[in-house]
Design an enzyme around this catalytic site. Structure first.
Site, PDB file in Angstrom:
ATOM      1  N   LYS A 125       0.853  -1.186   0.000  1.00  0.00           N
ATOM      2  CA  LYS A 125       0.000   0.000   0.000  1.00  0.00           C
ATOM      3  C   LYS A 125       0.890   1.237   0.000  1.00  0.00           C
ATOM      4  CE  LYS A 125      -1.813   2.723   3.047  1.00  0.00           C
ATOM      5  NZ  LYS A 125      -1.873   4.019   2.296  1.00  0.00           N
ATOM      6  N   GLY A 161       2.307   3.655  13.768  1.00  0.00           N
ATOM      7  CA  GLY A 161       3.006   2.403  14.011  1.00  0.00           C
ATOM      8  C   GLY A 161       2.394   1.619  15.156  1.00  0.00           C
ATOM      9  N   GLU A 188       9.527   0.859  11.086  1.00  0.00           N
ATOM     10  CA  GLU A 188      10.546   1.909  11.007  1.00  0.00           C
ATOM     11  C   GLU A 188       9.812   3.224  11.184  1.00  0.00           C
ATOM     12  OE1 GLU A 188      12.214   5.002   9.965  1.00  0.00           O
ATOM     13  OE2 GLU A 188      12.349   4.252   7.900  1.00  0.00           O
ATOM     14  N   CYS A 217      13.005  10.799   8.281  1.00  0.00           N
ATOM     15  CA  CYS A 217      12.886  10.268   9.645  1.00  0.00           C
ATOM     16  C   CYS A 217      14.190  10.370  10.425  1.00  0.00           C
ATOM     17  CB  CYS A 217      12.396   8.822   9.603  1.00  0.00           C
ATOM     18  SG  CYS A 217      13.362   7.754   8.530  1.00  0.00           S
ATOM     19  N   GLU A 274       8.875  15.531  16.753  1.00  0.00           N
ATOM     20  CA  GLU A 274       9.316  15.433  15.365  1.00  0.00           C
ATOM     21  C   GLU A 274       8.530  16.430  14.518  1.00  0.00           C
ATOM     22  OE1 GLU A 274      10.479  11.922  12.249  1.00  0.00           O
ATOM     23  OE2 GLU A 274       8.593  11.689  13.349  1.00  0.00           O
TER      24      GLU A 274
END
Length: 491
Positions: A187, A245, A263, A297, A394
């Site tokens: 996906k 996640g 990840e 990231c 982040e």
């Protein structure tokens, strides 16, 4: 600095449907979703919207392709490797078109897109070389026993990839999974599905049997969740935020306890020591945060600079940032494209405002860069402290936060004082100091006198909430095979 070239080539959109069983399908619900050009904010095209019904269809195709008597399962390892090499060759053959498509959809400078595609082809070829080297071992047993292990493919693998490096993340997922003999339902991010769909056509052209690779575009809550929670998918790999996640891992556990590799995000420290070459340190720190419009990231988003060189570092970093060319990603002079969409654009600007309110000093940038699209000027804040929002969360945008230190023991604790642990860097001429930091920094990758030096043969992944499992290198294969023990009694 802004690009003055506003022209962009016309890029033909060839594929917008769902790819299942080497065929193109319309969505089961009859719906499509818009794909946006982040450089203009305008619609590029409509893409078929995959949902649970389409994932179900893809799973059936994948299951058939993974049947023990299927052509894919009967291939010799070298045959799998040859198909992978053919696919890599097709990526290189069509690099000009693919780079234009990637840049149109993602917004990164077109030369950066070419670099991503070359690296992706290399990644597929790297794993093609592993197909006949995924070996078990013989184990000592009793005098009348033979004990050995087999490494066998897991089965149907769901792979959910992000929008910041669309083709590269696809390659990182496909390479080890195919090398081990798995079948795949991929996906792509709903923001950037176009290059993955074009690659589906290349996968078919390369000769992969039907059902081995299926690509289902759609959103996260519906399509992504269908992959994570599907009872007939054996493994899911996800790259993205910590928040999502956790949802992927929860869905995997509640469905069939499928294997999971993640990840996730980062808030990576880059430590500039007082003995560093200042020009080189400024260059590395600039690249560490501003590469890919900081949509990375591993972005070096916490820059710790020794007090003895702090002011000089700030001055030179500001000069470099002001000369960074932001604008049309098809202009060869451009070094920074747009943020991916309006919501990210607004989120980053809100972080910039929070930094001002928290007392950080805005040295440059901090505002929209171009009239149209989602461009933000390279931004640098000095006088940042550890408790500020921009030092803790982040941002995923072009904001350099520069923190001051004068004690190495203290800066190590501060660098590790985060729930993330994806990457870290240190710039120093002192080998002992560099090795000490490499040992004590809590991150999956530590770069000494460099940053984000990722290569296909070296493992990549995170500590703490930056994920678990590894991609790339030999370690990247481990997420895609089961280990079976065979014991034979000699009679």
């Amino acid at each position: 600095m802004s690009s003055t070239d506003s022209s962009a080539p016309q890029v033909e959109i060839k594929y917008t449907q769902i790819f299942i069983n080497n065929e193109w399908h319309k969505a089961a619900n009859g719906k499509t979703f818009p794909v946006i050009n982040p450089s203009t904010g305008e619609e590029i095209c409509q893409v078929e919207e995959g949902t649970r019904a389409d994932v179900d269809k893809a799973v059936l195709a994948a299951r058939k392709a993974f049947d023990i008597d299927s052509p894919w399962r009967k291939f010799e390892p070298v045959a799998r490797g040859n198909l992978m090499r053919k696919f890599a060759g097709l990526l290189r053959r069509d690099i000009d078109y693919l780079a234009s498509l990637e840049t149109l959809n993602n917004g990164k400078p077109v030369e950066d897109s070419k670099g991503d595609i070359y690296s992706s082809a290399d990644c597929i070829e790297y794993y093609a070389g592993w197909v006949d080297k995924i070996v078990g071992e013989t184990i000592p047993g009793a005098h009348d026993q033979l004990i050995f292990t087999r490494h066998e493919p897991i089965g149907v693998c769901g792979q959910i990839i992000p929008w910041n490096y669309p083709i590269m993340m696809m390659a990182w997922k496909l390479g080890p999974a195919l090398a081990c003999g798995n079948v795949i339902i991929l996906k792509p991010a709903e923001q950037t599905p176009l290059s993955a769909l074009y690659c589906a056509a290349l996968i078919k052209e390369a000769g992969f049997p039907p059902g081995v690779v299926n690509i289902v575009p759609g959103d996260g809550p519906e399509c992504g969740n269908a992959v994570s929670s599907h009872p007939d998918i054996d493994k899911v790999a996800f790259t993205g935020s910590v928040e999502i996640g956790k949802k992927v891992q929860e869905a995997a556990a509640k469905s069939n306890l499928k294997r999971v590799s993640l990840e996730l995000g980062g808030k990576s420290p880059l430590i500039i020591c007082e003995d560093a070459d200042i020009d080189y340190a400024v260059f590395v720190a600039h690249r560490a945060i501003f590469t890919n419009a900081a949509q990375n990231c591993t972005a070096g988003s916490r820059t710790f600079v020794h007090a003895k060189i702090y002011d000089e570092f700030i001055a030179r970093s500001v000069e470099l940032a002001k000369n960074r060319v932001v604008g049309n990603p098809f202009d060869p002079m451009t070094t920074q494209g747009p943020q991916i969409n309006d919501s990210q654009f607004k989120k980053i600007l809100s972080y910039i405002e929070s930094a001002k309110q928290d007392g950080a000093k805005l040295e440059c940038g901090g505002e929209k860069a171009c009239e149209n699209g989602y461009f933000i000027k390279p931004t640098i804040f000095s006088d940042v402290t550890d408790d500020m929002k921009i030092a803790r969360e982040e941002i995923f945008g072009p904001v350099m936060s520069v923190l001051k230190f004068d004690s190495y023991d203290d800066v190590l604790k501060r660098a590790n004082g985060t729930s993330f642990g994806l990457g870290a860097g240190v710039i120093t001429k002192d080998l002992t100091r560099g090795l000490t930091f490499a040992k004590q920094l809590q991150a999956g990758s530590v770069w000494v006198n460099d940053y984000d030096a990722v290569c296909n043969q070296a493992p990549f992944g995170g500590f703490k909430q930056s994920g678990h499992g590894r991609e790339l290198g030999r370690y990247g294969l481990e997420a895609y095979y089961e280990v079976k023990t065979v014991v034979i009694k000699l009679i």
